[in-house]
Scaffold this motif. Structure first.
Motif, PDB file in Angstrom:
ATOM      1  N   PHE A  49      26.195  69.368  69.107  1.00  0.00           N
ATOM      2  CA  PHE A  49      26.467  70.538  68.281  1.00  0.00           C
ATOM      3  C   PHE A  49      27.932  70.521  67.866  1.00  0.00           C
ATOM      4  CE2 PHE A  49      23.033  71.805  71.176  1.00  0.00           C
ATOM      5  CZ  PHE A  49      22.056  72.085  70.242  1.00  0.00           C
ATOM      6  N   ASP A  50      28.243  71.164  66.736  1.00  0.00           N
ATOM      7  CA  ASP A  50      29.625  71.235  66.276  1.00  0.00           C
ATOM      8  C   ASP A  50      30.535  71.879  67.321  1.00  0.00           C
ATOM      9  OD1 ASP A  50      29.209  69.949  63.855  1.00  0.00           O
ATOM     10  OD2 ASP A  50      28.679  71.806  62.827  1.00  0.00           O
ATOM     11  N   SER A  51      29.960  72.702  68.193  1.00  0.00           N
ATOM     12  CA  SER A  51      30.746  73.364  69.233  1.00  0.00           C
ATOM     13  C   SER A  51      31.221  72.384  70.301  1.00  0.00           C
ATOM     14  CB  SER A  51      29.923  74.470  69.887  1.00  0.00           C
ATOM     15  OG  SER A  51      28.770  73.915  70.508  1.00  0.00           O
ATOM     16  N   GLY A  52      30.706  71.135  70.283  1.00  0.00           N
ATOM     17  CA  GLY A  52      31.148  70.132  71.245  1.00  0.00           C
ATOM     18  C   GLY A  52      30.282  70.020  72.475  1.00  0.00           C
ATOM     19  N   SER A  53      29.052  70.503  72.426  1.00  0.00           N
ATOM     20  CA  SER A  53      28.152  70.328  73.566  1.00  0.00           C
ATOM     21  C   SER A  53      27.007  69.413  73.157  1.00  0.00           C
ATOM     22  CB  SER A  53      27.628  71.679  74.060  1.00  0.00           C
ATOM     23  OG  SER A  53      26.913  72.334  73.037  1.00  0.00           O
ATOM     24  N   PHE A  54      26.495  68.680  74.137  1.00  0.00           N
ATOM     25  CA  PHE A  54      25.427  67.722  73.868  1.00  0.00           C
ATOM     26  C   PHE A  54      24.113  68.438  73.589  1.00  0.00           C
ATOM     27  CE2 PHE A  54      28.243  65.145  76.593  1.00  0.00           C
ATOM     28  CZ  PHE A  54      28.484  64.123  75.698  1.00  0.00           C
ATOM     29  N   TYR A  55      23.301  67.814  72.764  1.00  0.00           N
ATOM     30  CA  TYR A  55      21.941  68.297  72.505  1.00  0.00           C
ATOM     31  C   TYR A  55      21.021  67.580  73.473  1.00  0.00           C
ATOM     32  CZ  TYR A  55      17.375  68.661  70.262  1.00  0.00           C
ATOM     33  OH  TYR A  55      16.046  68.876  70.004  1.00  0.00           O
ATOM     34  N   ILE A  56      20.274  68.336  74.230  1.00  0.00           N
ATOM     35  CA  ILE A  56      19.270  67.773  75.130  1.00  0.00           C
ATOM     36  C   ILE A  56      17.920  68.194  74.564  1.00  0.00           C
ATOM     37  CG2 ILE A  56      18.400  67.667  77.492  1.00  0.00           C
ATOM     38  CD1 ILE A  56      21.305  66.606  77.104  1.00  0.00           C
ATOM     39  N   PRO A  57      17.117  67.237  74.097  1.00  0.00           N
ATOM     40  CA  PRO A  57      15.850  67.621  73.470  1.00  0.00           C
ATOM     41  C   PRO A  57      14.939  68.346  74.444  1.00  0.00           C
ATOM     42  CG  PRO A  57      15.945  65.245  73.810  1.00  0.00           C
ATOM     43  CD  PRO A  57      17.283  65.805  74.200  1.00  0.00           C
ATOM     44  N   PRO A  58      14.157  69.314  73.909  1.00  0.00           N
ATOM     45  CA  PRO A  58      13.225  70.014  74.802  1.00  0.00           C
ATOM     46  C   PRO A  58      12.149  69.055  75.276  1.00  0.00           C
ATOM     47  CG  PRO A  58      12.853  70.648  72.524  1.00  0.00           C
ATOM     48  CD  PRO A  58      14.073  69.766  72.535  1.00  0.00           C
ATOM     49  N   PRO A  59      11.582  69.317  76.445  1.00  0.00           N
ATOM     50  CA  PRO A  59      10.512  68.450  76.926  1.00  0.00           C
ATOM     51  C   PRO A  59       9.316  68.522  75.976  1.00  0.00           C
ATOM     52  CG  PRO A  59      11.023  70.191  78.519  1.00  0.00           C
ATOM     53  CD  PRO A  59      11.890  70.401  77.332  1.00  0.00           C
ATOM     54  N   GLU A  60       8.573  67.448  75.938  1.00  0.00           N
ATOM     55  CA  GLU A  60       7.406  67.409  75.066  1.00  0.00           C
ATOM     56  C   GLU A  60       6.256  68.181  75.695  1.00  0.00           C
ATOM     57  OE1 GLU A  60       6.366  63.652  73.476  1.00  0.00           O
ATOM     58  OE2 GLU A  60       8.440  62.990  73.388  1.00  0.00           O
ATOM     59  N   ALA A  61       5.277  68.532  74.857  1.00  0.00           N
ATOM     60  CA  ALA A  61       4.091  69.227  75.357  1.00  0.00           C
ATOM     61  C   ALA A  61       3.415  68.364  76.408  1.00  0.00           C
ATOM     62  CB  ALA A  61       3.139  69.516  74.209  1.00  0.00           C
ATOM     63  N   VAL A  62       2.894  68.999  77.434  1.00  0.00           N
ATOM     64  CA  VAL A  62       2.216  68.269  78.503  1.00  0.00           C
ATOM     65  C   VAL A  62       0.772  68.739  78.583  1.00  0.00           C
ATOM     66  CG1 VAL A  62       4.317  67.900  79.832  1.00  0.00           C
ATOM     67  CG2 VAL A  62       2.983  69.934  80.244  1.00  0.00           C
ATOM     68  N   SER A  63      -0.057  67.896  79.134  1.00  0.00           N
ATOM     69  CA  SER A  63      -1.461  68.258  79.273  1.00  0.00           C
ATOM     70  C   SER A  63      -1.607  69.323  80.360  1.00  0.00           C
ATOM     71  CB  SER A  63      -2.287  67.024  79.647  1.00  0.00           C
ATOM     72  OG  SER A  63      -1.982  66.655  80.974  1.00  0.00           O
ATOM     73  N   PRO A  64      -2.695  70.101  80.344  1.00  0.00           N
ATOM     74  CA  PRO A  64      -2.905  71.110  81.383  1.00  0.00           C
ATOM     75  C   PRO A  64      -2.932  70.495  82.776  1.00  0.00           C
ATOM     76  CG  PRO A  64      -4.473  71.412  79.596  1.00  0.00           C
ATOM     77  CD  PRO A  64      -3.734  70.135  79.332  1.00  0.00           C
ATOM     78  N   ASP A  65      -3.508  69.276  82.909  1.00  0.00           N
ATOM     79  CA  ASP A  65      -3.575  68.626  84.216  1.00  0.00           C
ATOM     80  C   ASP A  65      -2.170  68.299  84.725  1.00  0.00           C
ATOM     81  OD1 ASP A  65      -6.321  68.770  84.122  1.00  0.00           O
ATOM     82  OD2 ASP A  65      -6.529  66.755  83.259  1.00  0.00           O
ATOM     83  N   ALA A  66      -1.305  67.769  83.833  1.00  0.00           N
ATOM     84  CA  ALA A  66       0.059  67.440  84.240  1.00  0.00           C
ATOM     85  C   ALA A  66       0.826  68.703  84.584  1.00  0.00           C
ATOM     86  CB  ALA A  66       0.771  66.666  83.138  1.00  0.00           C
ATOM     87  N   ALA A  67       0.627  69.774  83.812  1.00  0.00           N
ATOM     88  CA  ALA A  67       1.318  71.035  84.079  1.00  0.00           C
ATOM     89  C   ALA A  67       0.890  71.591  85.430  1.00  0.00           C
ATOM     90  CB  ALA A  67       1.043  72.044  82.974  1.00  0.00           C
ATOM     91  N   ALA A  68      -0.417  71.501  85.727  1.00  0.00           N
ATOM     92  CA  ALA A  68      -0.920  72.012  86.999  1.00  0.00           C
ATOM     93  C   ALA A  68      -0.365  71.170  88.150  1.00  0.00           C
ATOM     94  CB  ALA A  68      -2.437  71.988  87.021  1.00  0.00           C
TER      95      ALA A  68
END
Length: 197
Positions: A49-68
């Motif tokens: 970002f122009d403010s000088g902090s790193f961009y960390i991408p959001p996690p990708e969508a996960v399957s219901p089984d992985a979330a559980a």
């Protein structure tokens, strides 16, 4: 009565202590940028970002089984049943690609090769001017700062301390004939320098 310091409470092992999360590391990639001006950059970069902090991408969508299995995630409102997405905050400003790490920037006859941080010359690097003059040394937010060597196109040279693009501090100047003067420089001047030859 509370247990004594360092003792194990009755009934077994001490309670677990949560470890702090590891620091977030930026994602560094390599590539080539072509600017509209004709300039070229080859090297490492990150999304920030122009403010000088790193961009960390959001996690990708996960399957219901992985979330559980991980205990993370939430149902996405309005999505098909069973689609789960990990919680992430959207950035307030869009991230931009910034030179970060080692690289080479060429703009006509001007060339910088060295370290970058958030799109600035930062750390160790060499800048060659169109005239043939060259600075080799330490940079801080795009300025000569710290120890460095500046060689003019005619062969004269200064090596020593720099502050905000000025010869400032202990240094040595050598003229085109090889005569040297050393001592304390102040804002690009050298009152009281001593001839070293």
């Amino acid at each position: 009565m509370p247990p004594k310091r360092g003792s194990t409470p009755k009934g077994g092992a001490p309670p677990p202590v949560d470890e702090p999360p590891p620091p977030v590391e930026p994602i560094i990639e390599s590539g080539t940028f072509y600017y509209e001006s004709g300039a070229l950059y080859e090297g490492e970069f990150t999304m920030a970002f122009d403010s000088g902090s790193f961009y960390i991408p959001p996690p990708e969508a996960v399957s219901p089984d992985a979330a559980a299995a991980t205990g993370k995630g939430k149902d996405v409102k309005g999505a098909k049943k069973g689609v789960v997405e990990e919680e992430a905050l959207e950035p307030e400003e869009p991230p931009v690609r910034m030179r970060h790490g080692r690289g080479k920037y060429v703009d006509g006859a001007y060339i910088y090769e060295g370290e970058f941080a958030f799109d600035n010359f930062q750390g160790q690097g060499t800048f060659t001017f169109g005239s043939g003059s060259k600075y080799e040394g330490t940079w801080d937010q795009g300025l000569f700062k710290g120890l460095g060597k500046y060689t003019w196109a005619n062969g004269t040279m200064y090596e020593g301390a720099w502050v905000n693009n000025e010869m400032h501090g202990d240094g040595m100047y050598e003229d085109i004939n090889g005569h040297r003067w050393g001592g304390e420089f102040q804002h690009n001047t050298g009152p009281g320098l001593v001839n070293q030859l």
